[in-house]
Write a protein that holds these residues in place. Structure first.
Motif, PDB file in Angstrom:
ATOM      1  N   THR A 137       6.536   4.437 -11.113  1.00 36.10           N
ATOM      2  CA  THR A 137       6.537   5.659 -10.316  1.00 36.10           C
ATOM      3  C   THR A 137       5.111   6.173 -10.183  1.00 36.10           C
ATOM      4  OG1 THR A 137       8.772   6.225 -11.049  1.00 36.10           O
ATOM      5  CG2 THR A 137       7.432   8.002 -10.129  1.00 36.10           C
ATOM      6  N   ILE A 138       4.686   6.410  -8.938  1.00 34.80           N
ATOM      7  CA  ILE A 138       3.306   6.813  -8.658  1.00 34.80           C
ATOM      8  C   ILE A 138       3.338   8.213  -8.060  1.00 34.80           C
ATOM      9  CG2 ILE A 138       1.229   6.253  -7.344  1.00 34.80           C
ATOM     10  CD1 ILE A 138       2.306   3.300  -7.430  1.00 34.80           C
ATOM     11  N   THR A 139       2.653   9.144  -8.727  1.00 32.19           N
ATOM     12  CA  THR A 139       2.669  10.550  -8.330  1.00 32.19           C
ATOM     13  C   THR A 139       1.242  11.032  -8.110  1.00 32.19           C
ATOM     14  OG1 THR A 139       4.630  10.887  -9.720  1.00 32.19           O
ATOM     15  CG2 THR A 139       3.452  12.851  -8.967  1.00 32.19           C
ATOM     16  N   PRO A 140       0.926  11.517  -6.888  1.00 31.97           N
ATOM     17  CA  PRO A 140      -0.387  12.131  -6.689  1.00 31.97           C
ATOM     18  C   PRO A 140      -0.362  13.587  -7.162  1.00 31.97           C
ATOM     19  CG  PRO A 140       0.738  11.903  -4.594  1.00 31.97           C
ATOM     20  CD  PRO A 140       1.670  11.372  -5.638  1.00 31.97           C
ATOM     21  N   VAL A 141      -1.434  14.042  -7.765  1.00 30.39           N
ATOM     22  CA  VAL A 141      -1.549  15.414  -8.264  1.00 30.39           C
ATOM     23  C   VAL A 141      -2.549  16.138  -7.374  1.00 30.39           C
ATOM     24  CG1 VAL A 141      -2.099  16.857 -10.241  1.00 30.39           C
ATOM     25  CG2 VAL A 141      -1.012  14.625 -10.594  1.00 30.39           C
ATOM     26  N   LEU A 142      -2.054  17.131  -6.616  1.00 34.97           N
ATOM     27  CA  LEU A 142      -2.896  17.808  -5.628  1.00 34.97           C
ATOM     28  C   LEU A 142      -4.037  18.568  -6.300  1.00 34.97           C
ATOM     29  CD1 LEU A 142      -3.280  18.466  -2.648  1.00 34.97           C
ATOM     30  CD2 LEU A 142      -1.695  20.376  -2.935  1.00 34.97           C
ATOM     31  N   GLY A 143      -3.697  19.377  -7.300  1.00 39.94           N
ATOM     32  CA  GLY A 143      -4.730  20.098  -8.030  1.00 39.94           C
ATOM     33  C   GLY A 143      -5.677  20.839  -7.116  1.00 39.94           C
ATOM     34  N   SER A 144      -6.963  20.560  -7.265  1.00 39.96           N
ATOM     35  CA  SER A 144      -7.994  21.255  -6.483  1.00 39.96           C
ATOM     36  C   SER A 144      -8.625  20.352  -5.435  1.00 39.96           C
ATOM     37  CB  SER A 144      -9.078  21.791  -7.424  1.00 39.96           C
ATOM     38  OG  SER A 144      -9.665  20.717  -8.162  1.00 39.96           O
ATOM     39  N   LEU A 145      -7.895  19.328  -5.023  1.00 40.38           N
ATOM     40  CA  LEU A 145      -8.456  18.411  -4.025  1.00 40.38           C
ATOM     41  C   LEU A 145      -8.743  19.145  -2.726  1.00 40.38           C
ATOM     42  CD1 LEU A 145      -6.344  15.135  -4.402  1.00 40.38           C
ATOM     43  CD2 LEU A 145      -8.690  15.541  -5.146  1.00 40.38           C
ATOM     44  N   GLY A 146      -9.874  18.806  -2.113  1.00 42.88           N
ATOM     45  CA  GLY A 146     -10.249  19.414  -0.849  1.00 42.88           C
ATOM     46  C   GLY A 146      -9.559  18.758   0.324  1.00 42.88           C
ATOM     47  N   VAL A 147      -9.680  19.401   1.498  1.00 41.22           N
ATOM     48  CA  VAL A 147      -9.109  18.852   2.718  1.00 41.22           C
ATOM     49  C   VAL A 147      -9.792  17.530   3.051  1.00 41.22           C
ATOM     50  CG1 VAL A 147      -8.863  19.240   5.195  1.00 41.22           C
ATOM     51  CG2 VAL A 147      -8.473  21.119   3.592  1.00 41.22           C
ATOM     52  N   ASN A 189       2.745  19.287  -4.898  1.00 40.41           N
ATOM     53  CA  ASN A 189       2.524  17.837  -4.909  1.00 40.41           C
ATOM     54  C   ASN A 189       3.552  17.153  -4.014  1.00 40.41           C
ATOM     55  OD1 ASN A 189       0.423  17.985  -6.797  1.00 40.41           O
ATOM     56  ND2 ASN A 189       1.860  17.917  -8.515  1.00 40.41           N
ATOM     57  N   PRO A 190       3.154  16.078  -3.314  1.00 42.77           N
ATOM     58  CA  PRO A 190       4.144  15.337  -2.524  1.00 42.77           C
ATOM     59  C   PRO A 190       5.116  14.598  -3.435  1.00 42.77           C
ATOM     60  CG  PRO A 190       2.047  14.199  -2.502  1.00 42.77           C
ATOM     61  CD  PRO A 190       1.820  15.495  -3.220  1.00 42.77           C
ATOM     62  N   ALA A 191       6.229  14.164  -2.849  1.00 43.58           N
ATOM     63  CA  ALA A 191       7.238  13.448  -3.627  1.00 43.58           C
ATOM     64  C   ALA A 191       6.664  12.136  -4.153  1.00 43.58           C
ATOM     65  CB  ALA A 191       8.462  13.170  -2.762  1.00 43.58           C
ATOM     66  N   VAL A 195      -4.072   3.218  -2.313  1.00 40.70           N
ATOM     67  CA  VAL A 195      -3.349   4.476  -2.174  1.00 40.70           C
ATOM     68  C   VAL A 195      -4.228   5.456  -1.393  1.00 40.70           C
ATOM     69  CG1 VAL A 195      -2.221   6.381  -3.375  1.00 40.70           C
ATOM     70  CG2 VAL A 195      -2.176   4.083  -4.376  1.00 40.70           C
ATOM     71  N   THR A 196      -3.658   6.086  -0.356  1.00 40.92           N
ATOM     72  CA  THR A 196      -4.360   7.135   0.377  1.00 40.92           C
ATOM     73  C   THR A 196      -3.590   8.444   0.232  1.00 40.92           C
ATOM     74  OG1 THR A 196      -3.212   6.588   2.444  1.00 40.92           O
ATOM     75  CG2 THR A 196      -5.329   5.514   2.055  1.00 40.92           C
ATOM     76  N   PHE A 197      -4.324   9.535   0.105  1.00 42.33           N
ATOM     77  CA  PHE A 197      -3.735  10.860  -0.062  1.00 42.33           C
ATOM     78  C   PHE A 197      -4.440  11.788   0.921  1.00 42.33           C
ATOM     79  CE2 PHE A 197      -2.824  14.467  -3.361  1.00 42.33           C
ATOM     80  CZ  PHE A 197      -1.885  14.996  -2.489  1.00 42.33           C
ATOM     81  N   SER A 198      -3.726  12.192   1.976  1.00 41.91           N
ATOM     82  CA  SER A 198      -4.291  13.069   2.997  1.00 41.91           C
ATOM     83  C   SER A 198      -3.936  14.512   2.669  1.00 41.91           C
ATOM     84  CB  SER A 198      -3.751  12.703   4.384  1.00 41.91           C
ATOM     85  OG  SER A 198      -4.136  11.383   4.738  1.00 41.91           O
ATOM     86  N   VAL A 199      -4.963  15.328   2.509  1.00 38.10           N
ATOM     87  CA  VAL A 199      -4.784  16.751   2.232  1.00 38.10           C
ATOM     88  C   VAL A 199      -5.127  17.522   3.509  1.00 38.10           C
ATOM     89  CG1 VAL A 199      -5.475  18.702   0.795  1.00 38.10           C
ATOM     90  CG2 VAL A 199      -5.346  16.390  -0.188  1.00 38.10           C
ATOM     91  N   THR A 200      -4.133  18.245   4.034  1.00 38.12           N
ATOM     92  CA  THR A 200      -4.322  19.010   5.266  1.00 38.12           C
ATOM     93  C   THR A 200      -4.635  20.469   4.926  1.00 38.12           C
ATOM     94  OG1 THR A 200      -1.954  19.492   5.411  1.00 38.12           O
ATOM     95  CG2 THR A 200      -2.742  17.485   6.490  1.00 38.12           C
ATOM     96  N   ASN A 259       0.856  -1.185   0.000  1.00 38.08           N
ATOM     97  CA  ASN A 259       0.000   0.000   0.000  1.00 38.08           C
ATOM     98  C   ASN A 259       0.891   1.234   0.000  1.00 38.08           C
ATOM     99  OD1 ASN A 259       0.524   0.665   2.938  1.00 38.08           O
ATOM    100  ND2 ASN A 259      -0.457  -1.341   3.141  1.00 38.08           N
ATOM    101  N   LEU A 260       0.285   2.385  -0.343  1.00 38.66           N
ATOM    102  CA  LEU A 260       1.017   3.645  -0.427  1.00 38.66           C
ATOM    103  C   LEU A 260       0.205   4.738   0.244  1.00 38.66           C
ATOM    104  CD1 LEU A 260       2.188   3.553  -4.172  1.00 38.66           C
ATOM    105  CD2 LEU A 260       3.596   3.064  -2.163  1.00 38.66           C
ATOM    106  N   SER A 261       0.902   5.717   0.861  1.00 42.03           N
ATOM    107  CA  SER A 261       0.213   6.863   1.448  1.00 42.03           C
ATOM    108  C   SER A 261       1.013   8.129   1.164  1.00 42.03           C
ATOM    109  CB  SER A 261       0.020   6.671   2.949  1.00 42.03           C
ATOM    110  OG  SER A 261       1.276   6.561   3.611  1.00 42.03           O
ATOM    111  N   PHE A 262       0.282   9.222   0.941  1.00 40.28           N
ATOM    112  CA  PHE A 262       0.867  10.529   0.653  1.00 40.28           C
ATOM    113  C   PHE A 262       0.183  11.566   1.539  1.00 40.28           C
ATOM    114  CE2 PHE A 262       1.246   8.003  -3.187  1.00 40.28           C
ATOM    115  CZ  PHE A 262       2.537   8.247  -3.629  1.00 40.28           C
ATOM    116  N   ILE A 263       0.870  12.716   1.752  1.00 38.72           N
ATOM    117  CA  ILE A 263       0.281  13.824   2.510  1.00 38.72           C
ATOM    118  C   ILE A 263       0.774  15.135   1.911  1.00 38.72           C
ATOM    119  CG2 ILE A 263       2.127  13.823   4.245  1.00 38.72           C
ATOM    120  CD1 ILE A 263      -0.064  14.563   6.325  1.00 38.72           C
ATOM    121  N   ALA A 264      -0.117  16.134   1.861  1.00 42.03           N
ATOM    122  CA  ALA A 264       0.244  17.446   1.334  1.00 42.03           C
ATOM    123  C   ALA A 264      -0.733  18.477   1.875  1.00 42.03           C
ATOM    124  CB  ALA A 264       0.212  17.441  -0.194  1.00 42.03           C
ATOM    125  N   GLN A 265      -0.287  19.753   1.887  1.00 41.52           N
ATOM    126  CA  GLN A 265      -1.165  20.840   2.301  1.00 41.52           C
ATOM    127  C   GLN A 265      -2.010  21.301   1.116  1.00 41.52           C
ATOM    128  OE1 GLN A 265       1.311  23.891   3.984  1.00 41.52           O
ATOM    129  NE2 GLN A 265       1.242  23.001   6.052  1.00 41.52           N
TER     130      GLN A 265
END
Length: 231
Positions: A167-177, A126-128, A198-203, A115-121
């Motif tokens: 290589t897996i890259t999340p694109v923050l774009g207009s994602l909400g918190v 975009n996270p690494a 894959v989980t992507f936490s937007v703070t 599994n994979l997890s990412f976090i970004a504001q």
């Protein structure tokens, strides 16, 4: 001397078959003929359950189609025989060997991360990216493809052969918190697909600075030509 009785002649004195486990080889045809005199009324039988004969009887010259059945046979060499008999004739036995080889091992997908997890504001960068290694844990050739089910995921490359990386890259774009979920799926012909959650936490973005003051207005009083008022 003339032989007044029929006599059985066959086109092959031995027969052999070979196939992989779970598959059946092509049938073989045995020709039956009368090398004596009179009428040859023959019958064909076998002493094993993994052979089928068609037809099992005939008159005069003819053929018997022999088909091995490989549904439940294990790996190894199996032996049996076909017997041709006729009234007044000497029976003829044809030995049969059937070699069953192991079925090929299919490819299997192995991955370095289950599994994979990412976090970004929010509204930030975009996270690494993260890299997942792919390897063939089975046999044969692994020709894999990679895809995802989320618009905010980018996967590169989307296909390969043998061992490789994705290589897996999340694109923050207009994602909400909040926490966003998706799946990267790896698949290959003959292999069980592998799904990587894959989980992507937007703070929330940090609040901008704000100025606070102790007084919203200041007033002074002094006499003309007198002293300055206190600060």
């Amino acid at each position: 001397p003339t032989n007044p009785s029929p006599a059985i002649a066959v086109s092959s004195l031995v027969l052999s078959f070979s196939s992989q486990q779970g598959s059946a080889p092509s049938p073989q045809v045995l020709t039956v003929s009368n090398r004596g005199r009179g009428t040859l009324n023959w019958n064909a039988t076998t002493n094993t359950s993994w052979l089928t004969l068609s037809p099992t009887s005939g008159t005069g010259n003819g053929t018997v189609t022999i088909s091995p059945v490989n549904d439940s046979l294990g790996v190894g060499t199996h032996t049996g025989s076909i017997t041709l008999s006729a009234p007044g004739a000497q029976p003829v036995s044809v030995p049969i060997t059937f070699t069953v080889t192991p079925a090929p091992v299919p490819p299997a997908i192995g991955v370095s991360s289950p599994n994979l997890s990412f976090i970004a504001q929010q509204s930030g960068n975009n996270p690494a990216p993260q890299v997942v290694s792919i390897r063939n844990t089975g046999g044969g050739t692994l020709s894999w493809t990679a895809g995802d089910n989320a618009g905010w995921l980018a996967v590169s490359p989307t296909s390969g052969t043998g061992n490789g990386t994705v290589t897996i890259t999340p694109v923050l774009g207009s994602l909400g918190v909040g926490t966003h979920t998706g799946t990267v799926t790896l698949s290959a012909p003959g292999a069980q697909p592998v799904a990587i959650p894959v989980t992507f936490s937007v703070t929330p973005a940090p609040a901008p600075p704000a100025i606070g003051v102790s007084s919203t207005s200041v007033s002074f009083t002094a006499q003309q030509n007198g002293s300055n008022p206190a600060p």
